[in-house]
Design an enzyme around this catalytic site. Structure first.
Site, mmCIF file in Angstrom:
data_model
loop_
_atom_site.group_PDB
_atom_site.id
_atom_site.type_symbol
_atom_site.label_atom_id
_atom_site.label_comp_id
_atom_site.label_asym_id
_atom_site.label_seq_id
_atom_site.Cartn_x
_atom_site.Cartn_y
_atom_site.Cartn_z
ATOM 1 N N CYS A 61 69.969 -2.243 100.604
ATOM 2 C CA CYS A 61 69.979 -2.292 99.143
ATOM 3 C C CYS A 61 68.562 -2.369 98.600
ATOM 4 O O CYS A 61 67.607 -2.635 99.330
ATOM 5 C CB CYS A 61 70.817 -3.469 98.642
ATOM 6 S SG CYS A 61 70.242 -5.101 99.105
ATOM 7 N N CYS A 62 68.441 -2.081 97.306
ATOM 8 C CA CYS A 62 67.158 -2.117 96.601
ATOM 9 C C CYS A 62 66.192 -1.090 97.204
ATOM 10 O O CYS A 62 66.524 0.076 97.338
ATOM 11 C CB CYS A 62 66.588 -3.534 96.656
ATOM 12 S SG CYS A 62 65.272 -3.870 95.461
#
Length: 349
Positions: free
Chosen positions: A252-253
């Protein structure tokens, strides 16, 4: 979060978990359980420790069926040890007569599909703090959603120095100070963390990388070198081994850049490709991902993209300026899809 046993071992542990309830509801079964685990020496202590905090099971089952679970555990362990199966002595539990066992073998009368699936996952951290390590909210969100699915999670981090240390009150580097990624990551893991070099793929069902600038500064050189970056050798090894084993990888990110570099052609998302008035301040990362040879897929912050071919699941998280609950929702979608790709997902909420 981790230790993937062989199939028979998983069954032993699942049954052992049920025995935790057995002990509370039936003192005779409890004594038999203690005798059984005690006879196993160190292995018994291991199982006894594993009884705590593993999967919440159906507490409405009758004592007799739970007694059968206890016998099944005995059978499974003795089978693993290559010993002759042992028979329980005397009557244990008020319902024993209703659950007679054949002398030559033991039978389990409960279908294992009734139990909550147990997953063994790992989370790879990159320090502690968004600007020079792991984004703490993301790491916590991952743990939250994994916990709700009954997963066991183990934390790993490389034993290396951070690229630099950032004063998070000012957003500026601190001169003449250095910190260790493993030591800092231990803050998030509450001390329960292992050197990434000791990670073995066969011990886990999946791996998840939270974001934070540490993924771009400590796990790779993306923050400095962009498309020409290098990925830390242990991180690269883990990604390649999980991919080769056909086990899912969640990111994620900013961390999807790791897969983009190591697995060319993979499909990932970091959200949108234009800033849209500051809502997506890191939108330029999408272009770098394409330059690395990966395919970028536009997704909302509450969504996750699933690359079925490579078993890679990604979500934007804090690549978007939005409320925290939207971040958690997107990470929840990522975790759910990672678990689905393990092949063990039962839809347990």
């Amino acid at each position: 979060m981790a230790v993937a046993f062989a199939s028979s071992c998983n069954r032993v542990k699942t049954v052992a978990v049920e025995l935790q309830n057995t002990g509370k509801r039936n003192s005779n079964c409890n004594r038999y359980q203690e005798e059984l685990l005690g006879s196993l020496g160190k292995e018994g202590l291991f199982y006894e420790r594993r009884l705590k905090g593993i999967a919440r099971l159906n507490s409405k089952m009758m004592a007799g069926s739970k007694y059968d679970c206890l016998v099944e555990l005995h059978q499974e362990i003795n089978t693993r040890k290559g010993e002759e199966l042992c028979k329980p002595k005397g009557k244990i539990g008020s319902r024993t007569n209703s659950y007679k066992l054949a002398e030559s073998k033991f039978r389990l009368k409960i279908k294992f599909s009734k139990y909550q699936t147990i997953y063994f996952l790992l989370q790879v951290l990159s320090g502690c703090g968004v600007y020079d390590g792991t984004e703490i909210h993301e790491a916590s969100a991952i743990l939250f959603h994994l916990s709700r699915k009954g997963a066991e999670v183990q934390m790993y981090a490389p034993d290396i120095l951070q690229m630099h240390v950032i004063d998070h009150t000012k957003g500026q580097p601190v001169e003449a100070e250095s910190r260790n990624v493993l030591t800092e990551s231990a803050r998030i893991a509450r001390g329960k963390i292992t050197n990434l070099a000791k990670l073995t793929t066969q011990d886990h069902d999946a791996v998840i990388f939270p974001g934070g600038f540490g993924a771009a500064k400590n796990l790779s050189t993306f923050a400095v070198d962009g498309k020409d970056c290098k990925v830390h050798k242990e991180v690269e090894r883990v990604l390649q081994e999980f991919h080769k084993a056909g086990k899912p990888i969640g990111l994620c990110c900013i961390s999807p850049v790791l897969v983009a570099k190591v697995l060319p052609g993979a499909e990932v998302t970091v959200g949108h490709e234009v800033e849209e008035g500051g809502k997506w301040p890191y939108a330029g990362t999408a272009g770098a991902i394409k330059a690395l040879g990966a395919k970028h897929c536009v997704k909302e912050v509450t969504e996750a993209h699933v690359d079925l071919k490579n078993k890679v699941v990604t979500t934007p998280a804090f690549m978007c300026e939005t409320e925290l609950h939207h971040i958690f929702e997107g990470i929840g979608a990522m975790v759910k899809n990672v678990l689905k790709l393990t092949g063990k997902y039962s839809g347990v909420s």
